[in-house]
Write a protein that holds these residues in place. Structure first.
Motif, PDB file in Angstrom:
ATOM      1  N   UNK A   1       0.855  -1.192   0.000  1.00  0.00           N
ATOM      2  CA  UNK A   1       0.000   0.000   0.000  1.00  0.00           C
ATOM      3  C   UNK A   1       0.891   1.241   0.000  1.00  0.00           C
ATOM      4  N   UNK A   2       1.204   1.722  -1.172  1.00  0.00           N
ATOM      5  CA  UNK A   2       2.081   2.895  -1.277  1.00  0.00           C
ATOM      6  C   UNK A   2       1.423   4.126  -0.679  1.00  0.00           C
ATOM      7  N   UNK A   3       0.108   4.293  -0.915  1.00  0.00           N
ATOM      8  CA  UNK A   3      -0.581   5.463  -0.342  1.00  0.00           C
ATOM      9  C   UNK A   3      -0.605   5.383   1.189  1.00  0.00           C
ATOM     10  N   UNK A   4      -0.808   4.183   1.729  1.00  0.00           N
ATOM     11  CA  UNK A   4      -0.776   4.036   3.188  1.00  0.00           C
ATOM     12  C   UNK A   4       0.571   4.366   3.765  1.00  0.00           C
ATOM     13  N   UNK A   5       1.643   3.920   3.091  1.00  0.00           N
ATOM     14  CA  UNK A   5       2.982   4.244   3.573  1.00  0.00           C
ATOM     15  C   UNK A   5       3.237   5.748   3.522  1.00  0.00           C
ATOM     16  N   UNK A   6       2.824   6.365   2.409  1.00  0.00           N
ATOM     17  CA  UNK A   6       3.066   7.806   2.285  1.00  0.00           C
ATOM     18  C   UNK A   6       2.247   8.596   3.304  1.00  0.00           C
ATOM     19  N   UNK A   7       1.003   8.182   3.549  1.00  0.00           N
ATOM     20  CA  UNK A   7       0.199   8.850   4.586  1.00  0.00           C
ATOM     21  C   UNK A   7       0.830   8.659   5.961  1.00  0.00           C
ATOM     22  N   UNK A   8       1.338   7.483   6.231  1.00  0.00           N
ATOM     23  CA  UNK A   8       2.000   7.253   7.519  1.00  0.00           C
ATOM     24  C   UNK A   8       3.236   8.127   7.648  1.00  0.00           C
ATOM     25  N   UNK A   9       3.970   8.288   6.533  1.00  0.00           N
ATOM     26  CA  UNK A   9       5.147   9.170   6.570  1.00  0.00           C
ATOM     27  C   UNK A   9       4.731  10.597   6.893  1.00  0.00           C
ATOM     28  N   UNK A  10       3.664  11.073   6.258  1.00  0.00           N
ATOM     29  CA  UNK A  10       3.216  12.450   6.513  1.00  0.00           C
ATOM     30  C   UNK A  10       2.681  12.605   7.934  1.00  0.00           C
ATOM     31  N   UNK A  11       2.007  11.582   8.428  1.00  0.00           N
ATOM     32  CA  UNK A  11       1.547  11.638   9.830  1.00  0.00           C
ATOM     33  C   UNK A  11       2.740  11.715  10.768  1.00  0.00           C
ATOM     34  N   UNK A  12       3.753  10.928  10.501  1.00  0.00           N
ATOM     35  CA  UNK A  12       4.944  10.945  11.347  1.00  0.00           C
ATOM     36  C   UNK A  12       5.655  12.290  11.272  1.00  0.00           C
ATOM     37  N   UNK A  13       5.678  12.902  10.089  1.00  0.00           N
ATOM     38  CA  UNK A  13       6.290  14.228   9.968  1.00  0.00           C
ATOM     39  C   UNK A  13       5.525  15.272  10.768  1.00  0.00           C
ATOM     40  N   UNK A  14       4.218  15.176  10.729  1.00  0.00           N
ATOM     41  CA  UNK A  14       3.429  16.138  11.516  1.00  0.00           C
ATOM     42  C   UNK A  14       3.633  15.919  13.011  1.00  0.00           C
ATOM     43  N   UNK A  15       3.797  14.691  13.419  1.00  0.00           N
ATOM     44  CA  UNK A  15       4.108  14.446  14.829  1.00  0.00           C
ATOM     45  C   UNK A  15       5.473  15.027  15.186  1.00  0.00           C
ATOM     46  N   UNK A  16       6.409  14.971  14.251  1.00  0.00           N
ATOM     47  CA  UNK A  16       7.710  15.605  14.490  1.00  0.00           C
ATOM     48  C   UNK A  16       7.563  17.112  14.671  1.00  0.00           C
ATOM     49  N   UNK A  17       6.729  17.717  13.827  1.00  0.00           N
ATOM     50  CA  UNK A  17       6.496  19.166  13.977  1.00  0.00           C
ATOM     51  C   UNK A  17       5.849  19.469  15.323  1.00  0.00           C
ATOM     52  N   UNK A  18       4.921  18.605  15.747  1.00  0.00           N
ATOM     53  CA  UNK A  18       4.277  18.805  17.053  1.00  0.00           C
ATOM     54  C   UNK A  18       5.302  18.702  18.182  1.00  0.00           C
ATOM     55  N   UNK A  19       6.218  17.759  18.088  1.00  0.00           N
ATOM     56  CA  UNK A  19       7.260  17.636  19.114  1.00  0.00           C
ATOM     57  C   UNK A  19       8.168  18.856  19.137  1.00  0.00           C
ATOM     58  N   UNK A  20       8.433  19.410  17.972  1.00  0.00           N
ATOM     59  CA  UNK A  20       9.246  20.625  17.941  1.00  0.00           C
ATOM     60  C   UNK A  20       8.521  21.799  18.579  1.00  0.00           C
TER      61      UNK A  20
END
Length: 763
Positions: free
Chosen positions: A556-575
């Motif tokens: 599931x390429x779209x699922x992987x890419x969505x998970x990547x974007x979710x993880x990036x947003x969590x990184x921004x939240x941690x910052x």
């Protein structure tokens, strides 16, 4: 008048006697007022002898031996009444009167003047008031008798005055006899007054003594007051000098009681702060090397009180840590009410006993490590129960594997190459677009027991980025949920809960344990020791969602890419929350997701490449098998509908083109959405960042392979015009699907579609 007391008593009272005061004092008038209604007593005989009265103790007694009337020669004779009425001469008593002695009443009347008298009962003459009144008489140091004799010798009308006095003396005696009872009552009143005056005198004497005692006490109090004032002034001077020093080291009894025995409440940290202030003051004075005995005496007491405070802080914090192990407890509530509210206590403990504070911190870390591990294990098990759409390699764009079998279900048996080409071109079971839609990926029956899904269309899956949930999916809801989800749903729920708890825990640690761990690295180590098990669970969940299972790896390429974007947003939240300790986890998650996404893109590229390689070369003649297969892509087209027409003459877009266009649009949408969120701008402001990521490069490779594939298919057509129209229609479909996709890269793709379409139409 006082002269009435020397007259004999009378049995008759004057019928018209004027009431008078019972005072024995002489009247102060300039003359004696006679009573006009008084009756005469001339016809009466000699009055009886005056009864004698006992001597009185009062100083006003007129019968004492010192009375001036005892030496008067005519004392036994009749006397004139002073109560009023015409004066009459009274006959002499039995004893007779002394001859040649003037009547004292006459003498007094001569001195004081005769009062006016009324007329007699028979019409006697009226006594006139003297023309001249003598207000002040100069006795010239003589007695009353000598003064009268001197007046007689001088020939100053003594005889007429004596006669005038003798004229109404008898009447005075009669009036006295009439008013005897009154005089007796007056005498009794005087005696009673004497008794009262004696008691008053006694009372006044005692009162005077009491006043003397009070006066002495007042003098004593004044003396003591002066001494106290002096002491007070001295103490004020001493207090002004010693007050600041005593206040620096002295501890109030209320503070001692509060720390030693009082309950730990809001006022306890205040008392602890006061104690620490005193301890610091004593330590500062010790550094000055001044030998002060008060400090030496006070220091052991403060040390004992400090040890007692440390003991109570230890017991309190251990009780709070034990509460965290209670079942179904909310740790954040205890952290707020039991720890953060009393963070000054741990700060005091860290300053006064760092070793004990470190042990308390380690005990807390071990407890929270168990707490988060237990809760996230339970939560992960609940998420594992969710039904997930399984997208494997059968859902590749070209839908082709090494064996050349048709993967969409059905499939012919005329050979690997032929069946593969037919599958690529959409033959069998549904027409040209039969593999698309929501009926099971590419075609129905490809996934046994699977849930209908579309591996290439983004649809509502973008909501995890555009409208992210504010809270993670609860374990109870996950247990009860029977619907199917894509892999980004459990990934987002678990990591959102994990990052939220990690952020709160790091904020708590930095606020509560900062006195013991002032550096970010030390605090990060404490945080890592708490969240290592939870982070390990998160990594395991991500690996399970992305790793290759034994038989069918997720693709599931779209699922992987969505998970990547979710993880990036969590990184921004941690910052934003300033939680650097969790960056290692998010970075590790990215390292798991990006390679898997690249692998899926490579899978799609390889599938298209293999599909192009499986196409036959351009036939030398008309009606070859390859041309027939290529033309069979659209059996219902206008040029060759069905088996009766020329299948190679079909110019309709291929299903592969549609899958590619939907997949590219979905990937570019996710890339633009995440780029806009990361850069803080709109969806079209992240094209440069997209190109730097594997997304742009992978899509570019996939586009090249699709373009090569379409050219290969077009090359199998005999008619050039049909071939150009076929290419133009396929590129037009891609441009139409990409219409409205945000982002600079999507715009560049639309420009590319217009370019190749124009080239095909103009060729």
């Amino acid at each position: 008048m006082w002269l009435d007391r020397f007259t004999p008593s009378s049995s008759q009272a004057s019928p018209a006697a004027t009431p008078r005061s019972f005072s024995p004092a002489p009247r102060r008038g300039p003359y004696l007022a006679p009573d006009a209604n008084a009756t005469t007593s001339a016809s009466r005989g000699a009055a009886p002898q005056r009864p004698s009265f006992g001597p009185r103790s009062s100083s006003l007694s007129l019968v004492s031996n010192n009375s001036s009337t005892t030496s008067l020669p005519g004392a036994a004779a009749g006397r004139q009444s002073i109560s009023g009425g015409p004066s009459q001469r009274r006959p002499a008593a039995a004893g007779g009167e002394a001859v040649g002695v003037p009547d004292p009443v006459a003498v007094l009347e001569g001195i004081m003047g005769r009062p006016p008298r009324g007329k007699k009962e028979g019409g006697g003459e009226k006594i006139e008031r003297p023309e001249r009144l003598v207000e002040e008489i100069d006795f010239k140091g003589l007695s009353l008798t000598e003064f009268v004799d001197t007046e007689g010798k001088d020939g100053k009308a003594a005889a007429p005055k004596a006669r005038d006095v003798h004229r109404y003396s008898v009447q005075s005696v009669e009036e006295y006899d009439k008013e005897k009872d009154k005089f007796e009552d007056l005498h009794k009143s005087i005696l009673a007054c004497d008794d009262v005056l004696k008691s008053v005198e006694t009372y006044l004497t005692g009162f005077q003594a009491d006043l003397g005692a009070v006066s002495a006490e007042i003098e004593t109090l004044q003396t003591r007051s002066s001494a106290l004032n002096t002491k007070l002034e001295n103490r004020k001077v001493v207090e002004k000098l010693l007050g600041p020093a005593v206040e620096d080291v002295g501890v109030a009894p209320a503070v001692v009681y509060k720390i030693a025995e009082g309950p730990i409440d809001d006022s306890w940290p205040v008392a602890l702060l006061e104690l620490e202030k005193k301890v610091k003051a004593i330590e500062a004075k010790e550094k000055e090397r001044n030998e002060i005995k008060a400090i030496d005496d006070l220091k052991p007491l403060l040390e004992n009180l400090t040890n007692k405070a440390i003991e109570r802080i230890r017991d309190f914090l251990i009780a709070q840590i034990k509460a965290l192990r209670s079942p179904n407890i909310n740790a954040q509530i205890i952290q707020q009410t039991g720890f953060l509210k009393y963070k000054d206590l741990f700060a005091f403990l860290a300053r006064r006993h760092p070793q004990l504070a470190g042990e308390i911190a380690q005990a807390y870390a071990n407890t929270m490590r168990w707490y988060y591990a237990a809760h996230f294990v339970r939560y992960q098990k609940a998420l594992d129960k969710l039904r997930i759409h399984h997208i494997d390699r059968h859902d590749a764009i070209a839908n082709f594997d090494e064996s050349g079998r048709r993967l969409a279900g059905g499939g012919g048996s005329s050979g690997a190459s032929g069946s593969g080409a037919a599958g690529l071109l959409g033959l069998g079971g549904g027409g040209a677009f039969g593999g698309l839609g929501g009926s099971g990926g590419v075609a129905g029956g490809g996934h046994t027991g699977g849930t209908p899904h579309d591996a290439f269309v983004l649809g509502r899956r973008i909501n995890v980025l555009r409208d992210p949930p504010t809270a993670a999916l609860t374990a109870y809801v996950a247990d009860e949920d029977t619907s199917a989800h894509y892999l980004e749903v459990p990934f987002q729920s678990f990591n959102l809960a994990l990052i939220d708890n990690a952020s709160f825990e790091y904020t708590f640690l930095s606020s509560f344990f900062s006195p013991l761990y002032p550096s970010a690295s030390a605090l990060g180590r404490l945080f890592t020791s708490i969240f290592d098990p939870a982070f390990a669970l998160g990594k395991a969940l991500t690996a399970r969602l992305t790793a290759e299972p034994p038989h069918s790896p997720p693709q599931d390429a779209l699922g992987f890419l969505l998970a990547i974007r979710i993880n990036q947003r969590l990184q921004f939240a941690l910052q934003r929350r300033r939680v650097p300790a969790a960056d290692a986890y998010t970075n590790a998650t990215n390292l798991l997701l990006w390679p898997r996404f690249s692998q899926v893109l490579d899978l799609h590229v390889d599938s298209v490449r293999r599909a192009a390689a499986a196409l036959p070369a351009r036939p030398p003649g008309v009606g070859s098998a390859a041309a027939a297969l290529v033309g069979a892509a659209a059996p219902g087209s206008s040029t060759g509908g069905g088996a009766g027409g020329d299948p190679a003459a079909s110019t309709a877009p291929l299903p592969l083109t549609q899958r590619f266009a939907h997949f590219a649009a979905s990937v570019l949408t996710v890339a633009a959405e995440s780029a806009g969120a990361a850069g803080g701008g709109g969806g079209g402001g992240g094209g440069g960042e997209e190109e730097e990521e594997p997304v742009g490069r992978g899509l570019a490779r996939l586009r090249d392979e699709v373009e090569r594939y379409l050219n290969r298919v077009a090359a199998g057509m005999r008619d050039r015009r049909k071939r150009d129209r076929f290419l133009a229609n396929n590129y037009a479909l891609v441009g139409t699907i990409l219409e409205g996709v945000p982002g600079r890269t999507a715009g560049e793709w639309r420009v590319w579609c217009e370019g190749v379409r124009g080239a095909a139409e103009g060729g």
